[in-house]
Every structure is written in C-alpha cells, then in structure tokens.
Scaffold this active site. Structure first.
Site: not given
Ligand code: COA
Length: 310
Positions: A112, A235, A265
């Site tokens: 990215c 980004h 994204n």
């Molecule tokens: N729908 C519903 N629930 C979801 C889900 C979805 N699409 N994806 C994850 N969950 C759930 C998880 O299973 C977890 O449930 P649990 O508490 O029962 O285990 C809960 O939501 C929280 O998940 P978690 O991964 O801890 O949340 P988070 O606050 O870290 O948010 C992201 C998840 C992916 C949105 C966040 O981590 C993120 O944006 N990270 C960066 C990713 C990124 O930018 N990647 C590209 C880089 S270029």
C-alpha cells in the site's frame, strides 16, 4: 530543478459491491463495517478486467492530463502486489499498450506504500536530468487475492488504479521533501500466501504510529510547520487510522481527503485515486501545501510533502 506531478488520472471499475452485498455472504453487518472502517462500498473488477487494464486506463488519463505524448516518457513504474503475471511486469505491458517506445519499465513491490515509493523514485530520475517524464501507476486487483470467506479482511479491500506523470515544475512547486521506510520484522502481520492474510490489530497499531510520525517528519524536512499544511491525503485503509494522523497534524476535518467510503482500501491506488477526486472537487488548488502519507505490507511506509501546481 524541481520534480512534481504534472498530470494525474484514475480508473475505478464500474461494479459496486456494497456492505449489504457482503452481509449476504459473510457473518458481518453494514453497521460494523461503517463504524470500524468507514467503508460503505468498494469497486470490484470483473473477470475480464485485470490489473494491467485498470492501470492502462489511469495511465492514459494521466498522460493526457500532463499534455505529453507516450513517446515523451523515459520510465514507467507500476506499484502493485497484484500483477497480471509474476512476469512480464505490468509496467512492460503498459509500455507496449501505451506505445511508450522510449520508456524503460519495471514494477515496484511495496504494497500500500507503493505509490509513495514510485513517486520518490521518479523524482530522483527527473531531478538528476536522466528522464524528463516518469509515469507512476498505483494499481491493484485485490479481489483476486482476497479470501472471500474471511470477514476480517474481505470487507476491507477494493480494486482500482491511479496514475501520475512526474516531470519538471516551476520553482517553489513540486515535491519539497519525502520519507520512505521499512520494517521487515513486521512482514508476518500482512502478507499473501495464496490469499491475503492479516493481523489487523498489529497493522492498526503500526499504522496509527507511523502515519502520524511520517507526516510530521516530511513537514519538518520541508522546513515547514503543521500550520502551513493545507491538505492531507492519507492512505485510505481505515477511517480511524486516517483520523489519528489528521489529529496529529491538528487539521480540521475538511482538510483531510476521504474517499474510503466509496472505494475501500485500494492499496497502491488509494492515494492517487483520492488526489484525482480531490482535484476534481476543487479541494486541492495551485500552491497548496499537501502531505501524502501511506503504509502497507512489508511493513513499508512513505510520505511526501509538496506544493501543488506545475
Ligand atoms: N464483521 C463483524 N465482526 C468482525 C468483522 C467483520 N467484518 N471482522 C472482525 N470482526 C470481529 C472480530 O471477530 C472480533 O470479534 P470477537 O471480539 O468476538 O473476537 C471483533 O470484531 C473485534 O475484532 P478486532 O480485529 O480485534 O477489531 P479491530 O478493532 O482491530 O478492528 C480492523 C479490525 C480490521 C478494522 C482493524 O484492525 C484494522 O483496520 N486494522 C488495519 C488493517 C489495515 O489497514 N490493513 C491494510 C493495511 S494497508
């Protein structure tokens, strides 16, 4: 001599996949996706449309916008982690399709942050006088490496392309400073092993820290203050990460680019797609100081501070 962006273009495939569409196939909800990521819909390329097709469309628009001919390009850099083939590179495919017969061509793999790596590389060749014009394309067909059964990642990504021609600009304008960086020890948090795999928490923590840090660093390297910044284009990975970097710079809401709700994204394409939409909406004007900042798998990051205009 100063290098800057003398033309830009984008391509977004027409098919829209909404959060409601994802609710049909995954245990997720529109509410969760909106609040946790800021994404409402994303574009998905059809089976006939590969990375090179999207990159070509964005490149044609950027070349036209720059007012140059394909033969005027000395180098083509394509930032992508989803090339049509391992080789030939997408850049060589575009070289042929565009008729850029005087251009060298290669792909850049920095996920990215790829567009930032591409622009900074282009700047070196332009400012050294090696090439007059360098075409930089950020393009991804992430849908082909997305695990559509993994709700942690399937809701995040979209397909698209953005492009820019880097060339000479007038004094005081163009790229004022940059920062590129990498931390390979974090490669395990975001990678492709057949399909895309991610540790969202770890990537989130890294991104919040690094985006703010890099934005502040490029402003300082340009000899400017936070108050001098007119516009931030982060980004588009997660609205909460974007907000953290905006707050770090103390900028009001309207001074940050936000296209994530429309495209998700799009990895290497997200910054140039945002720039094109912002220019069309009059949000970026001549002589504005803008900060572009990206991060991605590798881990990699990159930021640029520039004064807009030719
Ligand atoms: N729908 C519903 N629930 C979801 C889900 C979805 N699409 N994806 C994850 N969950 C759930 C998880 O299973 C977890 O449930 P649990 O508490 O029962 O285990 C809960 O939501 C929280 O998940 P978690 O991964 O801890 O949340 P988070 O606050 O870290 O948010 C992201 C998840 C992916 C949105 C966040 O981590 C993120 O944006 N990270 C960066 C990713 C990124 O930018 N990647 C590209 C880089 S270029």
């Amino acid at each position: 001599m100063n290098a800057g962006l003398i033309g830009v273009g984008k391509y977004a495939p027409p098919h829209i996949m909404t959060n409601e569409d994802l609710e049909q196939r995954l245990d997720t909800s529109d509410e969760w996706i909106r609040t946790m990521t800021g994404i409402e819909e994303r574009r998905i390329a059809d089976d006939e449309t590969n990375t090179s097709h999207m990159g070509y469309n964005a490149a044609v628009e950027a070349i036209e916008n720059a007012g140059i001919q394909p033969e005027d390009i000395g180098l083509i850099l394509v930032a992508t982690v989803t090339p049509d083939y391992p080789f030939p590179s997408v850049a060589t495919m575009l070289q042929d399709q565009l008729g850029a017969k005087n251009a060298a061509a290669m792909d850049i793999s920095a996920a990215c942050a790829g567009f930032m790596y591409g622009i900074v590389t282009a700047k070196q060749f332009v400012e050294s006088g090696t090439y007059e014009n360098v075409l930089v394309v950020g393009v991804e067909k992430l849908s082909k490496i997305t695990d559509w059964n993994d709700r942690n990642t399937a809701v995040l990504f979209g397909d698209g392309a953005g492009a820019a021609v880097v060339g000479k600009v007038s004094e005081g304008r163009g790229i004022l400073s940059f920062e590129l960086g990498a931390d390979g020890s974090g490669g395990k948090y975001l990678y492709q092993d057949d399909k895309l795999k991610m540790n969202g928490r770890e990537v989130f923590k890294f991104a919040v820290r690094q985006m703010g840090e890099t934005a502040v660093n490029v402003i300082e390297k340009a000899g400017l203050e936070k108050d001098d910044v007119d516009y931030l284009i982060p980004h588009q990975a997660n609205i909460r990460i974007m907000e953290a970097s905006r707050e770090r710079l103390g900028l009001p809401l309207e001074k940050m680019s936000k296209t994530i709700h429309k495209y998700g994204n799009t990895s290497a394409a997200s910054i140039p797609i945002s720039l094109v939409d912002d220019l069309a909406e009059g949000k970026v004007k001549d002589d504005d100081v803008i900060v572009l900042v990206g991060f991605g798998g590798g881990l990699t990051w990159g930021g640029i501070c520039m004064r807009w205009g030719r």
